[in-house]
Motif scaffolding. Structure first.
Motif, short mmCIF file in Angstrom:
data_model
loop_
_atom_site.label_atom_id
_atom_site.label_comp_id
_atom_site.label_asym_id
_atom_site.label_seq_id
_atom_site.Cartn_x
_atom_site.Cartn_y
_atom_site.Cartn_z
N CYS A 1 0.82 -1.23 0.00
CA CYS A 1 0.00 0.00 0.00
C CYS A 1 0.85 1.27 0.00
O CYS A 1 1.74 1.44 0.82
N TYR A 2 0.54 2.17 -0.92
CA TYR A 2 1.26 3.45 -1.03
C TYR A 2 1.06 4.32 0.22
O TYR A 2 1.89 5.16 0.53
N LEU A 3 -0.08 4.13 0.89
CA LEU A 3 -0.39 5.00 2.02
C LEU A 3 0.13 4.43 3.34
O LEU A 3 -0.05 5.04 4.39
N GLY B 1 -3.81 -2.96 3.86
CA GLY B 1 -3.72 -1.80 2.99
C GLY B 1 -4.99 -0.98 3.02
O GLY B 1 -6.02 -1.42 3.54
N CYS B 2 -4.91 0.22 2.44
CA CYS B 2 -6.07 1.13 2.42
C CYS B 2 -7.18 0.57 1.54
O CYS B 2 -8.34 0.87 1.74
N GLY B 3 -6.81 -0.22 0.56
CA GLY B 3 -7.80 -0.83 -0.33
C GLY B 3 -8.14 0.01 -1.54
O GLY B 3 -8.81 -0.48 -2.46
N CYS C 1 -5.75 2.76 -2.96
CA CYS C 1 -4.66 3.34 -3.74
C CYS C 1 -4.34 2.38 -4.91
O CYS C 1 -4.75 1.22 -4.88
N CYS D 1 -2.84 -1.00 -3.86
CA CYS D 1 -3.82 -1.89 -3.23
C CYS D 1 -4.77 -2.48 -4.26
O CYS D 1 -5.09 -3.67 -4.23
#
Ligand code: ZN
Length: 251
Positions: free
Chosen positions: A208-210, A222-224, A226, A229
């Motif tokens: 995840c990038y975030l 992950g944020c789901g 980005c 994700c």
């Protein structure tokens, strides 16, 4: 005939792709070392993830663990001074008009490979293994197959030592990357090793990038939403669907 390659250095970030590359190298070579680059990523989660993955591989796959050599972390803070991206500054992640995300650092991968080759030279390692891929990230010119071939020649000439740059994921998509991990785990000699390696990747790798580790999905944390994700989720869904199809009795 070319001499057999027995040693490798894996560019290992702690994500799904580079963990699959690590398993590929451990299945194939006698001694494997790992390297990562710290360039002031906003999230040290990635760097933590890689240590967790290395520990788990050593514990769950003892034969592979015995081949794992030194892990290297190279400080590349200088990248922060040539980039203005959401990975290194507090700007939001977005897509640029060029179609590349603003996390893109021009030529970053060339720098990574050059440093990895210098390290491999010093450590007596013959093969550089990297998870670059044209299928999912065709927007990144420094990840393309032609770039890798050019780098292999440039590094071999420039260091007067024959390097092989291996890119096991170059032509496969994310669903196939999950399948490759399962296959490698299955052939590892560990009982239920295929599922064990998939589970290890789901639980311990980070994409995840975030930097979100609060939300757990079937495919991991992950944020789901980005792009990283979304790609990982889509790949996992495809992989699972194929597994279920294969499990059905033939009509
Ligand atoms: Zn995300």
């Amino acid at each position: 005939m070319a001499p057999m390659h027995t040693t490798a250095l894996v560019l290992f970030s702690g994500g799904q792709d580079s963990t699959t590359c690590l398993a590929h190298a451990l299945a194939r070579y006698e001694r494997v070392e790992t390297v990562a680059f710290d360039y002031g990523q906003r999230h040290h989660i990635e760097l933590d993830a890689r240590l967790n993955v290395l520990r788990e591989i050593g514990q769950q796959f003892p034969a592979w663990g015995a081949k794992l050599g030194e892990d290297h972390l190279l400080d590349l803070a200088v990248l922060g001074s040539v980039s203005d991206t959401s990975l290194t500054r507090d700007t939001a992640f977005k897509m640029e008009a060029s179609g590349l995300p603003n996390t893109f650092v021009p030529g970053r991968n060339l720098l990574f490979l050059t440093l990895a080759a210098a390290l491999a030279y010093r450590r007596g390692l013959q093969v550089l293994v990297t998870g670059v891929c044209e299928t999912d990230y065709s927007g990144y010119p420094d990840c393309r197959d032609d770039t890798m071939k050019a780098m292999q020649i440039a590094l071999s000439l420039g260091m007067d030592q024959r390097f092989l740059i291996e890119t096991p994921l170059m032509w496969i998509d994310k669903a196939q990357t999950w399948a490759m991990a399962r296959d490698l785990g299955q052939k590892s000699g560990v009982p239920q090793g295929g599922q064990a390696l998939v589970d290890l990747i789901v639980e311990h790798t980070h994409t995840c990038y975030l930097g979100d580790r609060a939300h757990r999905h079937a495919w991991g944390y992950g944020c789901g939403s980005c792009p990283a994700c979304e790609l990982r989720a889509k790949g996992y869904a495809g992989f699972s669907a194929n597994l279920n199809k294969a499990a059905l009795p033939a009509a």
